[in-house]
Design a protein around this motif. Sequence first.
Motif, PDB file in Angstrom:
ATOM      1  N   LYS B 217       9.508 -30.125  12.687  1.00 17.38           N
ATOM      2  CA  LYS B 217       8.720 -29.194  13.498  1.00 17.38           C
ATOM      3  C   LYS B 217       7.413 -29.911  13.758  1.00 17.38           C
ATOM      4  O   LYS B 217       6.608 -30.126  12.852  1.00 17.38           O
ATOM      5  N   PHE B 218       7.250 -30.308  15.008  1.00 17.95           N
ATOM      6  CA  PHE B 218       6.139 -31.192  15.350  1.00 17.95           C
ATOM      7  C   PHE B 218       5.267 -30.506  16.389  1.00 17.95           C
ATOM      8  O   PHE B 218       5.733 -30.188  17.487  1.00 17.95           O
ATOM      9  N   PHE B 236       7.638 -39.807  16.492  1.00 17.17           N
ATOM     10  CA  PHE B 236       8.339 -40.868  15.749  1.00 17.17           C
ATOM     11  C   PHE B 236       9.449 -40.226  14.943  1.00 17.17           C
ATOM     12  O   PHE B 236       9.222 -39.256  14.218  1.00 17.17           O
ATOM     13  N   SER B 238      11.366 -41.809  12.628  1.00 15.33           N
ATOM     14  CA  SER B 238      11.612 -42.415  11.320  1.00 15.33           C
ATOM     15  C   SER B 238      11.313 -41.526  10.124  1.00 15.33           C
ATOM     16  O   SER B 238      11.992 -41.634   9.106  1.00 15.33           O
ATOM     17  N   PRO B 239      10.324 -40.637  10.172  1.00 16.51           N
ATOM     18  CA  PRO B 239      10.077 -39.853   8.957  1.00 16.51           C
ATOM     19  C   PRO B 239      11.165 -38.827   8.643  1.00 16.51           C
ATOM     20  O   PRO B 239      11.156 -38.265   7.557  1.00 16.51           O
TER      21      PRO B 239
END
Lengths: 791, 286
Positions: B217-218, B236, B238-239
């Motif tokens: 959730k960005f 991104f 990757s996380p």
Amino acid sequence: MMIADGIEDEEKWLAEGIAGIQHNAFYLHRAVDSNNLREALKYSAQLLSELRTSRLSPHKYYELYMRAFDELRRLEMFFKDEERHGCSVLDLYELVQHAGNVLPRLYLLCTVGSVYIKSKEAPAKDVLKDLVEMCRSVQHPIRGLFLRSYLAQISRDKLPDIGSEYEGDGDTVMDAVDFVLQNFTEMNKLWVRMQHQGPIRVKEKLDKERSELRDLVGKNLHVLSQIEGVDLEIYKDTVLPRVLEQVVNCKDELAQHYLMDCIIQVFPDEYHLQTLETLLGAFPQLQPAVDIKTVLSQLMDRLSNYAASSAEVLPEFLQVEAFAKLSNAIGKVIEAQVEMPVVGAISLYVSLLTFALRVHSDRLDYVDQVLGACVKKLSGSPKLEDNKATKQVVALLTAPLEKYNDIDTALTLSNYPHVMDHLDAGTNKIMAMVLIQSIMKYNTCVSTAEKVDVLFELIKGLIKDIDGTLADELDEEDFKEEQNSVARLVHMLYNDDPEEMLQIICTVRKHIMAGGPKRLPFTVPPLVFSALKLVRRLQGLDGEVAGEEVPATPRKIFQLLNQIIEALSNVPSPELALRLYLQCAEAANDCDLEPVAYEFFTQAFVLYEEEVADSKAQVTSIHLIIGTLQRMNAFGVENRDTLTHKATGYSAKLLKKPDQCRAVYACSHLFWVDDQDGIKDGERVLLCLKRSLRIANAAQQMANVTRGTGGPVTLFVEILNKYLYFFEKGNPQVTSAAIQDLIELIKTEMQSDTATPDPASDAFFACTLRYIEFQKQKGGAMGEKYDSVRI
Amino acid sequence: MNYILGAFKPACHISITFSDGKSRKQVPLKKENGQTVMVPLFQSQENISGKISIEPVSGKKVEHNGIKVELLGQIVRELDVPGEIYERKTYPFEFSTVEMPYETYNGVNVRLRYILKVTISRGYAGSIVEYQDFVVRNYGPPPSINNSIKMEVGIEDCLHIEFEYNKSKYHLKDVIIGKIYFLLVRIKIKNMDLEIRRRESTGSGANTHVETETLAKFELMDGAPVRGESIPIRLFLSPYELTPTYRNINNKFSVKYYLNLVLVDEEDRRYFKQQEITMFRLGETS
């Protein structure tokens, strides 16, 4: 109550926010101290989350922001030290973007961005561009403004300016300009948007809150002005057009006013001068409510000061036609803003006028042009009602006077009177006073009839009643002061050429004759004396111009004077008129114009007989008549006899005995003029003295009868002194025996039972006796003469 | 006796080692009990070989009816004929170029595991069994066609936006770049998020069971934009713990990924638009 609660709540929220920051800062410091990057990022993001609040006013939010700001500085130091956290700046730049919340993410990104630029691993412009773009994600006005303000703060020393270490390799000053402009534009948009967002609040409060934030926006313009590489060309082609575009498009009065002001304040005057057209072009496009006049006035003030700073810059002003452009712009603004109150328009003209006066002091036509434009604006309404507007008009009219120290200049401005016409009566008078004071202050001589005409037209508010003014509205003292000023003014009207001077006098006469009964007593005397001065001047020239046909002759002037004074006597102000007639008579006497002098005397006598009714005034008048007549030498025997006879007759007819007595003994001088060829009629002198003595006796007796006491002996002592005078002058009719008798008489009177002791007359008598004693002892011819007088 | 003994102490230790165990990449694997262990990583067509050591507890002998190793569900290798083991005995094994088309997957309702199973068969005492998990990941080339996603959506007279994601197929360490352009804003938006959602469907036909998880959730935007604003997206990947998209694995399950753009207004109403993206595993260059 509600408001108080609101404030309390806000304090509480702020305290909570600060506590949140402090709490996370503690762990952040610990993480930094132990070089733990991951923890540092976590706690810094949490710390920054406190800035996500919507509950604080800008003022309180700022407080919170500053706390966070301090922590970010510390974090930036940590980020800079790759050895400590072991993460390359590029990786760090990505890492901070993993943060889930946008506001903390962007604060961290800006912070790493600062380190990134410093590391020079990427071109400064790319990083700046990325940051300024990414910041778009915060659309909340207050949070966005502070975030972008943070961006502006950390980037200030990293702009690729000329001479900066970040310049070069494709990074140019244009990149710096673009960056700042973009940040400025976005910040302004947010700032403008503030008023539409959040809960509906009172507009004033919102405006106040917005005002608190305006400097955050304005700071960008300041930064732009500080960029070395922004030369005139860049300013002209890029900076100004883009800033103005934003200013105009934002359609917000508060922003427009502030930013226009900002532009004018932060950029150099030289730039303004060279971009005047562009800058001024924006003004008509601003919102109607924007206080354009203040801003434009600021601009003109600055330009005026700039012009005053050095003579070298003046050609620039001419080259760019600064005046024409400003004048044009003001015209357009006034035209575009129909709603603008008159006062606004006038104050714009005042500024323009000031500009014209300071920059183009030689161009009176500019000044007149401004006044003309003002007249045009004012012609819509007949008279100004607005107090402030009136003040501005006065300022407008005063400015040229102060500049040129010289009324002459104002008199050549054709529109000057037209502007004055638009003032109400009261202000018109004030303005007229200003004009007169200016003349007085600078001792300006108004030297042609034409100018005098214009001048009196200007000050007509003082010269005559203007319809609608009720006399009783006027303050008596003010009125006196005004009229005294006009009187003083008359003396400032002078020309060496008698011809022109006569014209001036005629002109003044024309104007002041309309002044009415209250003004004439003030205005006629100075005019009369001014004319008499001219007469005396002509007397001096007599020898040179004799025989020529000279229009300005004393005779002519006397005719004029006669008319002038006549007007005064009709007012009526008979005593004053009488004095003036006597003055004229004396002047005519000096010119050897017997008939003229006679005529003046006749006028004076007529006035005395017909108009001077008050006994005190009669006494004063009769003494004046006697005094003047005594000095007349132009009269033939017949005329003189007639006049002396009249004067003596009047004297004897005064109401009070003492007055009679004094007037009669004064008449004695009419028969003894102590000149070489003066009249010396000893017999008639004695007659007068005897007659006065009789009157004095009668007065004494009257006092005995009516009050039972004798009056003071003063009258006798006075007569004794007259005797002594004529005795010394060698009047054969005045003998020492007569003097002796008079002394005895006085002594007897003083010792009589009924005598009223009066120290003054006793002293007077004692002094007189001492004088006689002195003369006796002095010896010589006079001493011998007195020998026979015994005291 | 034996039962009790067996309950407390196994009769022997079985250890499984891979022949390239030291150099092979280890990846974390979450076990059923929630613990994460590191296990070796393989891909399809690799040889799976190693050694199995069986060491009886000292002084004991292990009688057995045979020893085998299985790559579970697939292949069995007999290691020993019935006999007795008195001391440590090591058996090499090898499964050559094993076909492992499906990746290890650890979902909500479905797990796809690869396991080595060693069985010591015994008569009365029951068999002794040892398991060794390993992970399979398969790499593919980047897709040849990868269009951007561009779409205009809205609610009439209320909200119109246009959004763009730079690709429709992302690898697991990719970055989603894009922007949202506001064409019309008549509602008071509070914020805007981009979510990554995983949709796992198991079973088939009427028995299909779908489970949706929000993995990310960005927050994309804070505050209310006005018309004409364009908000950048940079996310991104990757996380987050993502897997490639799986379509109908062995007719058992599918895993799909979606980007969900969510706008929240001041009354906390949510407006969203979901868009499928394909995830794939990019061959690691290193």
